[in-house]
Design a protein around this motif. Structure first.
Motif, PDB file in Angstrom:
ATOM      1  N   GLY A   1       0.811  -1.215   0.000  1.00  0.00           N
ATOM      2  CA  GLY A   1       0.000   0.000   0.000  1.00  0.00           C
ATOM      3  C   GLY A   1       0.841   1.261   0.000  1.00  0.00           C
ATOM      4  O   GLY A   1       0.550   2.211  -0.730  1.00  0.00           O
ATOM      5  N   PHE A   2       1.901   1.282   0.818  1.00  0.00           N
ATOM      6  CA  PHE A   2       2.793   2.440   0.830  1.00  0.00           C
ATOM      7  C   PHE A   2       3.498   2.616  -0.509  1.00  0.00           C
ATOM      8  O   PHE A   2       3.605   3.732  -1.016  1.00  0.00           O
TER       9      PHE A   2
ATOM     10  N   LEU B   1       4.452   5.146  -5.754  1.00  0.00           N
ATOM     11  CA  LEU B   1       4.668   4.727  -7.131  1.00  0.00           C
ATOM     12  C   LEU B   1       3.302   4.504  -7.760  1.00  0.00           C
ATOM     13  O   LEU B   1       2.281   4.706  -7.130  1.00  0.00           O
ATOM     14  N   SER B   2       3.304   4.043  -8.981  1.00  0.00           N
ATOM     15  CA  SER B   2       2.019   3.656  -9.552  1.00  0.00           C
ATOM     16  C   SER B   2       1.644   2.264  -9.034  1.00  0.00           C
ATOM     17  O   SER B   2       2.482   1.521  -8.529  1.00  0.00           O
TER      18      SER B   2
ATOM     19  N   ALA C   1       3.007  -3.373  -7.903  1.00  0.00           N
ATOM     20  CA  ALA C   1       2.684  -4.798  -8.080  1.00  0.00           C
ATOM     21  C   ALA C   1       3.848  -5.554  -8.700  1.00  0.00           C
ATOM     22  O   ALA C   1       4.148  -6.683  -8.290  1.00  0.00           O
ATOM     23  N   VAL C   2       4.518  -4.945  -9.656  1.00  0.00           N
ATOM     24  CA  VAL C   2       5.681  -5.597 -10.273  1.00  0.00           C
ATOM     25  C   VAL C   2       6.809  -5.747  -9.257  1.00  0.00           C
ATOM     26  O   VAL C   2       7.447  -6.802  -9.169  1.00  0.00           O
ATOM     27  N   GLY C   3       7.048  -4.721  -8.467  1.00  0.00           N
ATOM     28  CA  GLY C   3       8.081  -4.806  -7.436  1.00  0.00           C
ATOM     29  C   GLY C   3       7.754  -5.862  -6.389  1.00  0.00           C
ATOM     30  O   GLY C   3       8.627  -6.634  -5.984  1.00  0.00           O
TER      31      GLY C   3
ATOM     32  N   VAL D   1       9.951  -9.256  -5.596  1.00  0.00           N
ATOM     33  CA  VAL D   1      10.448  -9.593  -4.260  1.00  0.00           C
ATOM     34  C   VAL D   1       9.954 -10.978  -3.846  1.00  0.00           C
ATOM     35  O   VAL D   1      10.716 -11.797  -3.303  1.00  0.00           O
ATOM     36  N   MET D   2       8.689 -11.274  -4.111  1.00  0.00           N
ATOM     37  CA  MET D   2       8.148 -12.593  -3.765  1.00  0.00           C
ATOM     38  C   MET D   2       8.831 -13.704  -4.563  1.00  0.00           C
ATOM     39  O   MET D   2       9.115 -14.781  -4.030  1.00  0.00           O
TER      40      MET D   2
END
Length: 70
Positions: free
Chosen positions: A33-34, A39-40, A45-47, A51-52
């Motif tokens: 959320g932060f 960011l967009s 979501a891509v980041g 990471v996952m």
């Protein structure tokens, strides 16, 4: 895990388990959320996905190493 503890400490172990599980579920959502705020939503979501994926690869390597050593 719980059967290995005494009856007196069973409640403490159970509650600690649930606190850790709650934090493990909520921290990534709050971080997403932060990052979406700054960011967009697509970039966040891509980041998050990257990471996952990295964590999954690291976990797979560690499991593979542990299985190979036994």
């Amino acid at each position: 895990m719980i059967k290995a503890t005494t009856l007196v400490k069973r409640a403490a172990v159970s509650s600690a388990y649930f606190v850790v599980a709650y934090i493990a579920i909520s921290v990534p959502v709050v971080a997403e959320g932060f990052s979406a705020h700054f960011l967009s939503l697509v970039s966040a979501a891509v980041g998050f996905s990257a990471v996952m994926a990295l964590l999954a690869i690291v976990a797979g390597v560690l499991v593979h190493r542990r299985a190979a050593s036994h």
